[in-house]
Design a protein around this motif. Structure first.
Motif, PDB file in Angstrom:
ATOM      1  N   VAL A   1       0.844  -1.201   0.000  1.00 32.96           N
ATOM      2  CA  VAL A   1       0.000   0.000   0.000  1.00 32.96           C
ATOM      3  C   VAL A   1       0.881   1.252   0.000  1.00 32.96           C
ATOM      4  O   VAL A   1       0.669   2.177  -0.794  1.00 32.96           O
ATOM      5  CB  VAL A   1      -0.954   0.005   1.218  1.00 32.96           C
ATOM      6  N   GLU A   2       1.880   1.273   0.864  1.00 32.37           N
ATOM      7  CA  GLU A   2       2.774   2.431   0.930  1.00 32.37           C
ATOM      8  C   GLU A   2       3.588   2.603  -0.357  1.00 32.37           C
ATOM      9  O   GLU A   2       3.789   3.725  -0.815  1.00 32.37           O
ATOM     10  CB  GLU A   2       3.701   2.309   2.121  1.00 32.37           C
ATOM     11  N   ALA A   3       4.030   1.510  -0.930  1.00 33.75           N
ATOM     12  CA  ALA A   3       4.809   1.593  -2.170  1.00 33.75           C
ATOM     13  C   ALA A   3       3.960   2.147  -3.316  1.00 33.75           C
ATOM     14  O   ALA A   3       4.431   2.984  -4.096  1.00 33.75           O
ATOM     15  CB  ALA A   3       5.367   0.222  -2.536  1.00 33.75           C
ATOM     16  N   VAL A   4       2.725   1.706  -3.403  1.00 34.41           N
ATOM     17  CA  VAL A   4       1.828   2.206  -4.446  1.00 34.41           C
ATOM     18  C   VAL A   4       1.573   3.702  -4.229  1.00 34.41           C
ATOM     19  O   VAL A   4       1.587   4.486  -5.180  1.00 34.41           O
ATOM     20  CB  VAL A   4       0.516   1.401  -4.484  1.00 34.41           C
ATOM     21  N   ALA A   5       1.365   4.102  -2.978  1.00 35.15           N
ATOM     22  CA  ALA A   5       1.163   5.528  -2.688  1.00 35.15           C
ATOM     23  C   ALA A   5       2.389   6.338  -3.081  1.00 35.15           C
ATOM     24  O   ALA A   5       2.263   7.426  -3.653  1.00 35.15           O
ATOM     25  CB  ALA A   5       0.845   5.721  -1.207  1.00 35.15           C
ATOM     26  N   ASP A   6       3.570   5.814  -2.787  1.00 35.91           N
ATOM     27  CA  ASP A   6       4.807   6.519  -3.161  1.00 35.91           C
ATOM     28  C   ASP A   6       4.879   6.758  -4.663  1.00 35.91           C
ATOM     29  O   ASP A   6       5.317   7.815  -5.116  1.00 35.91           O
ATOM     30  CB  ASP A   6       6.037   5.721  -2.723  1.00 35.91           C
ATOM     31  N   ILE A   7       4.444   5.768  -5.433  1.00 32.65           N
ATOM     32  CA  ILE A   7       4.501   5.874  -6.887  1.00 32.65           C
ATOM     33  C   ILE A   7       3.385   6.785  -7.418  1.00 32.65           C
ATOM     34  O   ILE A   7       3.629   7.669  -8.238  1.00 32.65           O
ATOM     35  CB  ILE A   7       4.391   4.482  -7.537  1.00 32.65           C
ATOM     36  N   CYS A   8       2.167   6.587  -6.913  1.00 33.80           N
ATOM     37  CA  CYS A   8       1.021   7.328  -7.432  1.00 33.80           C
ATOM     38  C   CYS A   8       1.027   8.797  -7.039  1.00 33.80           C
ATOM     39  O   CYS A   8       0.515   9.640  -7.775  1.00 33.80           O
ATOM     40  CB  CYS A   8      -0.269   6.681  -6.953  1.00 33.80           C
ATOM     41  N   PHE A   9       1.585   9.103  -5.880  1.00 34.89           N
ATOM     42  CA  PHE A   9       1.513  10.473  -5.362  1.00 34.89           C
ATOM     43  C   PHE A   9       2.894  11.098  -5.218  1.00 34.89           C
ATOM     44  O   PHE A   9       3.113  11.946  -4.368  1.00 34.89           O
ATOM     45  CB  PHE A   9       0.777  10.475  -4.018  1.00 34.89           C
ATOM     46  N   ARG A  10       3.810  10.734  -6.070  1.00 32.58           N
ATOM     47  CA  ARG A  10       5.191  11.211  -5.938  1.00 32.58           C
ATOM     48  C   ARG A  10       5.342  12.722  -6.115  1.00 32.58           C
ATOM     49  O   ARG A  10       6.309  13.299  -5.648  1.00 32.58           O
ATOM     50  CB  ARG A  10       6.107  10.466  -6.902  1.00 32.58           C
TER      51      ARG A  10
END
Length: 56
Positions: free
Chosen positions: A21-30
């Motif tokens: 979840v955190e990794a996806v957030a890092d990518i989507c909201f960079r």
């Protein structure tokens, strides 16, 4: 990040981890500020807990 097949499974809820979840957030909201992303993750964490999957 896991391979594509494994990622698809996790995003469908099979073996989903808080790290994913955190990794996806890092990518989507960079392009967002850390404060905005943190608020998003707080809301996601509340849903995660409500689903019975406490963040690790």
């Amino acid at each position: 990040m896991p391979d594509e097949r494994k990622l698809r499974e996790r995003l469908a809820g099979v073996g989903l981890t808080w790290d994913t979840v955190e990794a996806v957030a890092d990518i989507c909201f960079r392009d967002e500020s850390q404060a905005v992303t943190s608020r998003r993750l707080e809301r996601a964490r509340a849903l995660w807990k409500a689903a019975g999957n406490p963040p690790r």
